[in-house]
Every structure is written in C-alpha cells, then in structure tokens.
Scaffold this motif. Structure first.
Motif, PDB file in Angstrom:
ATOM      1  N   ALA A 160       0.834  -1.206   0.000  1.00  0.00           N
ATOM      2  CA  ALA A 160       0.000   0.000   0.000  1.00  0.00           C
ATOM      3  C   ALA A 160       0.865   1.251   0.000  1.00  0.00           C
ATOM      4  N   VAL A 161       1.934   1.244   0.790  1.00  0.00           N
ATOM      5  CA  VAL A 161       2.839   2.398   0.812  1.00  0.00           C
ATOM      6  C   VAL A 161       3.538   2.549  -0.534  1.00  0.00           C
ATOM      7  N   ASP A 162       3.953   1.449  -1.122  1.00  0.00           N
ATOM      8  CA  ASP A 162       4.570   1.513  -2.454  1.00  0.00           C
ATOM      9  C   ASP A 162       3.608   2.105  -3.476  1.00  0.00           C
ATOM     10  N   GLY A 163       2.317   1.905  -3.242  1.00  0.00           N
ATOM     11  CA  GLY A 163       1.317   2.462  -4.148  1.00  0.00           C
ATOM     12  C   GLY A 163       0.920   3.895  -3.823  1.00  0.00           C
ATOM     13  N   GLY A 164       1.551   4.484  -2.819  1.00  0.00           N
ATOM     14  CA  GLY A 164       1.294   5.892  -2.514  1.00  0.00           C
ATOM     15  C   GLY A 164       0.322   6.168  -1.392  1.00  0.00           C
ATOM     16  N   MET A 165      -0.144   5.133  -0.685  1.00  0.00           N
ATOM     17  CA  MET A 165      -1.105   5.367   0.390  1.00  0.00           C
ATOM     18  C   MET A 165      -0.476   6.174   1.526  1.00  0.00           C
ATOM     19  N   PRO A 166      -1.182   7.182   2.054  1.00  0.00           N
ATOM     20  CA  PRO A 166      -0.683   7.913   3.215  1.00  0.00           C
ATOM     21  C   PRO A 166      -0.789   7.045   4.469  1.00  0.00           C
ATOM     22  N   VAL A 167       0.277   7.034   5.255  1.00  0.00           N
ATOM     23  CA  VAL A 167       0.304   6.274   6.505  1.00  0.00           C
ATOM     24  C   VAL A 167       0.884   7.165   7.591  1.00  0.00           C
ATOM     25  N   TYR A 168       0.183   7.228   8.727  1.00  0.00           N
ATOM     26  CA  TYR A 168       0.657   7.985   9.884  1.00  0.00           C
ATOM     27  C   TYR A 168       0.782   7.024  11.058  1.00  0.00           C
ATOM     28  N   ALA A 169       1.973   6.970  11.676  1.00  0.00           N
ATOM     29  CA  ALA A 169       2.228   5.993  12.733  1.00  0.00           C
ATOM     30  C   ALA A 169       2.922   6.641  13.917  1.00  0.00           C
ATOM     31  N   GLU A 170       2.569   6.156  15.125  1.00  0.00           N
ATOM     32  CA  GLU A 170       3.128   6.687  16.360  1.00  0.00           C
ATOM     33  C   GLU A 170       3.729   5.556  17.205  1.00  0.00           C
ATOM     34  N   CYS A 171       4.956   5.715  17.622  1.00  0.00           N
ATOM     35  CA  CYS A 171       5.627   4.845  18.592  1.00  0.00           C
ATOM     36  C   CYS A 171       5.508   3.359  18.204  1.00  0.00           C
ATOM     37  N   GLY A 172       4.548   2.621  18.758  1.00  0.00           N
ATOM     38  CA  GLY A 172       4.395   1.228  18.364  1.00  0.00           C
ATOM     39  C   GLY A 172       4.146   1.088  16.871  1.00  0.00           C
ATOM     40  N   GLY A 173       3.364   2.000  16.313  1.00  0.00           N
ATOM     41  CA  GLY A 173       3.139   2.001  14.872  1.00  0.00           C
ATOM     42  C   GLY A 173       4.407   2.300  14.097  1.00  0.00           C
ATOM     43  N   LEU A 174       5.226   3.198  14.621  1.00  0.00           N
ATOM     44  CA  LEU A 174       6.530   3.482  14.027  1.00  0.00           C
ATOM     45  C   LEU A 174       7.375   2.216  13.993  1.00  0.00           C
ATOM     46  N   ILE A 175       7.427   1.505  15.102  1.00  0.00           N
ATOM     47  CA  ILE A 175       8.199   0.258  15.168  1.00  0.00           C
ATOM     48  C   ILE A 175       7.727  -0.725  14.101  1.00  0.00           C
ATOM     49  N   TYR A 176       6.416  -0.831  13.930  1.00  0.00           N
ATOM     50  CA  TYR A 176       5.847  -1.770  12.958  1.00  0.00           C
ATOM     51  C   TYR A 176       6.259  -1.421  11.529  1.00  0.00           C
ATOM     52  N   LEU A 177       6.467  -0.148  11.250  1.00  0.00           N
ATOM     53  CA  LEU A 177       6.830   0.263   9.893  1.00  0.00           C
ATOM     54  C   LEU A 177       8.311   0.077   9.583  1.00  0.00           C
ATOM     55  N   THR A 178       9.137  -0.182  10.612  1.00  0.00           N
ATOM     56  CA  THR A 178      10.564  -0.362  10.351  1.00  0.00           C
ATOM     57  C   THR A 178      10.826  -1.733   9.739  1.00  0.00           C
ATOM     58  N   GLU A 179      12.096  -1.997   9.452  1.00  0.00           N
ATOM     59  CA  GLU A 179      12.457  -3.239   8.760  1.00  0.00           C
ATOM     60  C   GLU A 179      12.513  -4.443   9.704  1.00  0.00           C
ATOM     61  N   TRP A 180      13.086  -4.240  10.883  1.00  0.00           N
ATOM     62  CA  TRP A 180      13.254  -5.331  11.840  1.00  0.00           C
ATOM     63  C   TRP A 180      12.971  -4.844  13.247  1.00  0.00           C
ATOM     64  N   LEU A 181      12.522  -5.749  14.079  1.00  0.00           N
ATOM     65  CA  LEU A 181      12.342  -5.489  15.498  1.00  0.00           C
ATOM     66  C   LEU A 181      13.176  -6.497  16.278  1.00  0.00           C
TER      67      LEU A 181
END
Length: 454
Positions: free
Chosen positions: A320-341
């Motif tokens: 979805a992000v590759d297709g241009g969808m806007p995504v807003y993430a905070e803290c835990g959401g930020l972690i989820y958007l990264t490559e690895w945890l």
C-alpha cells in the motif's frame, strides 16, 4: 445600539464532578478512583471517567468499568479551553464525572503548577478528594492533609480518603485528630492487584482487577457524601454545538488490537468530524482492509513480534505504501513500519516501510512532553504546522544514513536527538504521541481523500 460588538450568551450546564487526587504516585489514587467509578456505576449512575495527563492505560480501565469512553485532560497538550470543552462535551448525559489525577496533586511541568492535577481542578472549578497513604503513620497524616489543603487557596480540597489503614485501632488513632472530613477508610488489600510492565499497568482487556475495587469502595467509602461533594461544583459554560458529522470523504484504517492500543479518544473524534470513516482492524490477525490511509497508534508490538511477523498484513501495508497510500504511525506504529524489530526474545521482520531497524532496550529512552514543528516531506504533516504530544518508550531506532525526518522538535527527543517523523514515500512514523489539532486531523483526511481520488 452599539455597532461592531458581538454579544455571546453561554448556557451554563450543571455537571456534578469530583477529582480524585493523590499526595504522590503510588498512594492508591488509581485504585480508589477506579473503585469509586465502579461503585457508583453499580448503583445505577452514569459515570463519565477522565484521566489527567497523557496516560493511555488507566483510561482503558475507566472505560471498561463505566461503559463510557474515558477522556484525557492534559493542559499542556490541549490548553485550558480544550480541557473545558472536552470535559463538558464528554459529560453530557452523565450523572457524575470522576476525574483521576496524575502524580501528586501539585506536580506539574518541570516543578511548576502547569498541567498538574491542581491546575485541572482550577480550570474545571472542581472539588478535590485527596487520597492519603496512611501506612506507617497516624496523627502525622493530618499535617500532610492540612499542608495539601492550604498550599493553594484556589484549589478546593474538600475531603480525604485514607488508604492502607491497618486496623480499627489504627483508624481510631487517626480519627482522634481531624483535619478535613474523611470520606473513606480503606484497609490494606493484598488480594487485589494489577500487574505492570515497562510502560505501566496491564491494559483493561488483560485484567479486570481494578473493577474489583468497586466492592471495596462501596464498603469503606461514604458514597452519598462524595456525591454531595460532586454536586456542590458550580455549573460550567457549555461549548458551542459540534457541527453535524460530515459525509465521509475517505476511509482511514485504524490498527486496534493488543499490539496497537494507545489512542486519544479526541483524536479519533476529530478524524471523524473531518470526514473520515474509521475502519478498525488487527494487523496481527487481519488482512489490510480497503482503506485510503492508515493510522497506526502506539502499544506493545514488542510483545507480539511473532504474530505481527507471521501476519500477511505487513506485506499488505508495504504494498500500500509503495502504491502511494498515506500512513501515519506513532511509537508502536513506528516500530511496525521499520524493517526489523530486535527483542530479547528474538528478531522479527516488520513491514519494511521505513529505513530503520528497532532495538528494544532495558532502559527508558525518552519520557516527557513534546512540541513539534513540521518541516516538510510528509503529506499528512503540512510544513510549518505544529502540535504537542508526549513520548515514552524503551526502544531506539538505527536509521539509514540517508534517513529523512519530517519533524523538528522544539521540546523532546524523538527518533534522533530532536528530530522525529521518519519518512518514506507518503508514510511517516514518529515516537511522539500527538494530540491532534483540528488542522492535523483535516490534513490526514485530505491526504486520504487525495489518494482515494488518484
């Protein structure tokens, strides 16, 4: 008649209300406030709960107990007008409002009164019920009570509840000297406890222990007397009516499950008022729904790394992000958007949207209020716009050398020593839990609507 002068008349609304404050953290105000909410609800009253400060966890317990959504009252993030407006709006239809304080009664921002429980009490003109830990003391507790009651004459400390009273004899020793009226004598209870972890208490969905204090409050507190105190509060001016909910212009997916559970209720309301149809889903168990934008809140992704890694939702989000969808993430959401945890229990692949890896730490990395200014690079954050919020996390991000940031912090640490809002395409992730302004919410909805049209 004078021209050019507008006259406004405010409807005054009676709202019975009481603030449950403590002398310090750990004195028992959370259990007493929750017990009071539960006992009054059990009596058939509609109880509207509130929490002073930026806390996400206590409000989940309040909401479960009262059956009404608990709201945060934070003067740093919301301002005085915002606190009054949220309080009056949310209290509509309630028989009584119960506000749980934060820390000690007078503990505010950097040693000041600002954003303290006392500050909220003055803004709402609300009587205060002081919780005092009586363990290990008798007559000395009255010196403490009188000090708190007289410290700021503008704060009306009208009653006290003594917690952790050891025995009838202990109570009699305290009663021998009266300071202000006592409305509760709560014994030590080791059988009722709520578990905690690195970010605070367990969430309401994990334990119902706080509701168990309702029976304790019913037995040990003067509920009719406390209600009389609440009803003594003067009326408050009602805010202007909220405009009729607009027709939805975009669908915004909101992650909500055990991994993503930190949301301010006002933020969700503002998105809806800006024209968002909110679609709740679980990134652990669901596929990404048909939406035009994503809002990924904070929570505990580190406790659910295996489930998040196994779910196909993370691949859906990346596409979805590759297709241009806007995504807003905070803290835990930020972690989820990264490559690895990386956690002590193992390393887990995440959505792979942002150029960074997350590492959980055994020490707190940031705690406190944030003031942010957008510097560009993310469609959901208009350049030059600003907002306030809060950060609290036990993780750090190892970012790529060419990482781009959308936020400059005037206060707070963020991801990289004063920078926050890591950007990739139309996605932005930040450690800051923002309290949305109307403009912030409108920006996210407009970005979603633009994506929908495209």
């Amino acid at each position: 008649m004078l021209l050019g002068i507008q006259h406004y008349s405010y409807v005054m609304r009676p709202i019975p209300r009481i603030i449950v404050a403590g002398t310090h953290s750990g004195c028992g105000k959370t259990t007493l406030a929750s017990g009071l909410m539960a006992a009054l609800t059990a009596r058939g009253l509609a109880v509207q709960p509130f929490k002073v400060g930026p806390d996400f966890i206590d409000p989940t317990h309040h909401s479960a107990i009262c059956g009404r959504t608990s709201r945060n009252l934070d003067l740093f993030m919301m301002g005085e007008a915002g606190v009054r407006e949220t309080f009056v709006r949310a209290s509509a239809g309630a028989d009584v409002a119960v506000v749980e304080g934060v820390m000690g009664l007078y503990d505010g921002l950097e040693g000041s009164d600002t954003a303290s429980t006392a500050h909220v009490a003055k803004v709402l003109d609300a009587p205060v019920l002081l919780v005092v830990d009586a363990g290990g003391a008798s007559r000395s507790v009255h010196a403490m009570v009188r000090g708190y009651a007289g410290f700021d004459p503008a704060v009306r400390v009208v009653g006290v509840v003594f917690n952790r009273v050891g025995s009838p004899r202990h109570r009699a020793m305290i009663e021998a000297t009266e300071s202000i009226p006592a409305y509760g004598w709560v014994p030590r209870r080791k059988d009722l406890a709520v578990g905690s972890r690195h970010l605070g208490l367990e969430m309401a969905a994990e334990t119902g222990a706080l509701a168990g204090f309702g029976a304790v409050a019913e037995e040990t507190c003067d509920l009719p007397g406390i209600l009389d105190l609440a009803r003594s509060a003067p009326p408050l001016p009602a805010p202007p009516e909220v405009p009729k909910q607009p027709e939805a212009v975009a669908r915004i997916g909101v992650a909500r499950d055990a991994a993503f559970c930190f949301y301010y209720a006002d933020n969700l309301d503002r998105l809806a008022r800006a024209g968002a149809d909110l679609v709740f889903f679980s990134p652990m168990t669901d596929r990404l729904p048909e939406v035009d934008a994503l809002y990924l809140g904070g929570g505990y992704p580190e406790l659910h790394g295996e489930a998040l890694a196994a779910s196909r939702c993370r691949e859906d989000v990346r596409r979805a992000v590759d297709g241009g969808m806007p995504v807003y993430a905070e803290c835990g959401g930020l972690i989820y958007l990264t490559e690895w945890l990386a956690t002590p229990d193992g390393d887990y692949p995440m959505a792979g949207v942002l150029p960074a890896a997350t590492v959980m730490t055994d020490r707190i990395q940031a705690l406190g209020y944030v003031e942010a200014r957008a510097v560009g690079g993310a469609p959901v954050l208009a350049p030059g716009s600003g907002f306030r919020g809060h950060e609290f996390h036990y993780s750090r991000l190892d970012c790529a050398p060419d990482a781009r940031f959308a936020l400059e912090l005037l206060r707070g640490r963020g991801i990289d020593g004063g920078r926050d809002g890591l950007v990739a395409q139309n996605a932005v992730g930040q450690y800051t839990h923002a309290y949305f302004t109307a403009g912030f919410a409108e920006g996210l909805v407009q970005a979603a609507a633009a994506y929908r049209r495209a």
